[in-house]
Design a protein around this motif. Structure first.
Motif, PDB file in Angstrom:
ATOM      1  N   GLY A  70       0.794  -1.232   0.000  1.00 44.02           N
ATOM      2  CA  GLY A  70       0.000   0.000   0.000  1.00 44.02           C
ATOM      3  C   GLY A  70       0.821   1.274   0.000  1.00 44.02           C
ATOM      4  N   LEU A  71       2.066   1.206  -0.467  1.00 49.29           N
ATOM      5  CA  LEU A  71       2.928   2.390  -0.428  1.00 49.29           C
ATOM      6  C   LEU A  71       3.472   2.749  -1.815  1.00 49.29           C
ATOM      7  N   ALA A  72       2.651   2.508  -2.831  1.00 51.41           N
ATOM      8  CA  ALA A  72       3.085   2.787  -4.204  1.00 51.41           C
ATOM      9  C   ALA A  72       3.507   4.243  -4.378  1.00 51.41           C
ATOM     10  N   ASP A  73       2.837   5.140  -3.666  1.00 58.32           N
ATOM     11  CA  ASP A  73       3.117   6.574  -3.852  1.00 58.32           C
ATOM     12  C   ASP A  73       4.248   7.097  -2.966  1.00 58.32           C
ATOM     13  N   PHE A  74       4.900   6.195  -2.245  1.00 58.16           N
ATOM     14  CA  PHE A  74       5.891   6.643  -1.259  1.00 58.16           C
ATOM     15  C   PHE A  74       7.328   6.294  -1.647  1.00 58.16           C
ATOM     16  N   ALA A  75       7.531   5.890  -2.892  1.00 59.02           N
ATOM     17  CA  ALA A  75       8.860   5.423  -3.304  1.00 59.02           C
ATOM     18  C   ALA A  75       9.947   6.455  -3.015  1.00 59.02           C
ATOM     19  N   HIS A  76       9.643   7.709  -3.212  1.00 57.16           N
ATOM     20  CA  HIS A  76      10.673   8.729  -3.017  1.00 57.16           C
ATOM     21  C   HIS A  76      10.473   9.529  -1.734  1.00 57.16           C
ATOM     22  N   ALA A  77       9.658   8.969  -0.840  1.00 56.50           N
ATOM     23  CA  ALA A  77       9.450   9.632   0.454  1.00 56.50           C
ATOM     24  C   ALA A  77      10.698   9.469   1.322  1.00 56.50           C
ATOM     25  N   ASP A  78      10.862  10.413   2.223  1.00 56.75           N
ATOM     26  CA  ASP A  78      11.946  10.415   3.195  1.00 56.75           C
ATOM     27  C   ASP A  78      11.603   9.383   4.286  1.00 56.75           C
TER      28      ASP A  78
END
Ligand code: ADP
Ligand code: MG
Length: 253
Positions: free
Chosen positions: A138-146
């Protein structure tokens, strides 16, 4: 409980533990553990703090060196001198209570670091694999998150995705939700439930009795360094044989 009750019992066990002993100084923490884990099986380990659950899990991938006994993984003796421990460890995913993310790396780099560094995958391939696993948690949108800015539940889901990127044959979880706020425990358990449904072999140390009851194939109750009782969840939670199992479970009612 007999071996015939476990799923895939006809197959050779993926992990086989025999006569495992471990002491720290004069304190014997594991006092002769025998345990098989079948391919595809989901095993939960429950028991009081200090009963030896983490030490047992850590002996399965040689984060601790057993004093006596044997651990076989896929038929290979982990303690044999010719065994390549690093290669074996790459097949054993581990998720800890404390996430252990690399806080200086973003989420994607956390996931690709090991497979790329160990030469298992090329960078682009590792990123494709990582994005798939991040989507599955469920973290597809967090690839480039800190990484350090994520919530505890998100961090733990990244830790699971990261472990999956090595394409392990088994996943070991040591109290993966114990450090989380109660309202976000569920999102991590849900990821684990899906993983179990997908057929992953899992050994899960947990205090989440609903998870043990509803998701696992077999429950092992540890008490003071021994397996005091084990069996199907219906048996352990519905009709335990040992008084000490009953006493332990009574604390969760
Ligand atoms: P659990 O995970 O069931 O709480 P552990 O396996 O962590 O239990 O610990 C079992 C016992 O071993 C505890 O008494 C703990 O203090 C001790 N222990 C664990 N690891 C070490 C260590 N590295 N050095 C000394 N004692 C340890
Ligand atoms: Mg522990």
């Amino acid at each position: 409980m007999t071996a015939a009750d476990t799923p895939n019992a006809a197959q050779a066990p993926l992990i086989s533990v025999q006569g495992l002993r471990k002491s720290f100084g004069s304190h014997e923490v594991l006092k002769g553990i025998d345990l098989d884990v079948a391919p595809g099986e989901v095993l939960t380990i429950i028991g009081a703090s200090g009963s030896g659950k983490s030490t047992l899990l850590r002996c399965l991938n040689l984060l601790e060196t057993p004093d006596a006994g044997h651990v076989w993984f896929g038929g290979q003796d982990l303690m044999a001198p010719e065994t390549n421990v690093n290669a074996l460890r790459a097949d054993i995913g581990m998720v800890f209570q404390g996430f252990n993310l690399f806080n200086n790396l973003d989420v994607l780099d956390n996931c690709t670091l090991a497979p790329v560094t160990l030469g298992k995958l090329k960078k682009e391939e590792a990123e494709r694999v990582a994005l798939d696993h991040l989507a599955s948690v469920g973290l597809a949108d967090f690839a480039h998150a800190d990484s350090k800015r994520l919530s505890g539940g998100q961090k733990q889901r990244v830790a699971i995705a990261r472990a999956l990127c090595m394409n392990p044959q088994i996943m070991l979880f040591d109290e993966p939700t114990s450090a989380l706020d109660p309202e976000i425990v569920g999102e991590v358990l849900e990821v684990m439930r899906k993983l179990a449904e997908g057929g992953m072999t899992m050994v899960v140390v947990t205090h989440e009795m609903a998870f043990a009851k509803n998701v696992s194939d077999r429950v092992v109750f540890m008490d003071q360094g021994v397996i005091a009782e084990q069996g199907a969840p219906e048996k352990i939670f519905g009709d335990p044989e040992q008084p000490r199992t009953r006493e332990f479970l009574a604390r969760y009612l």
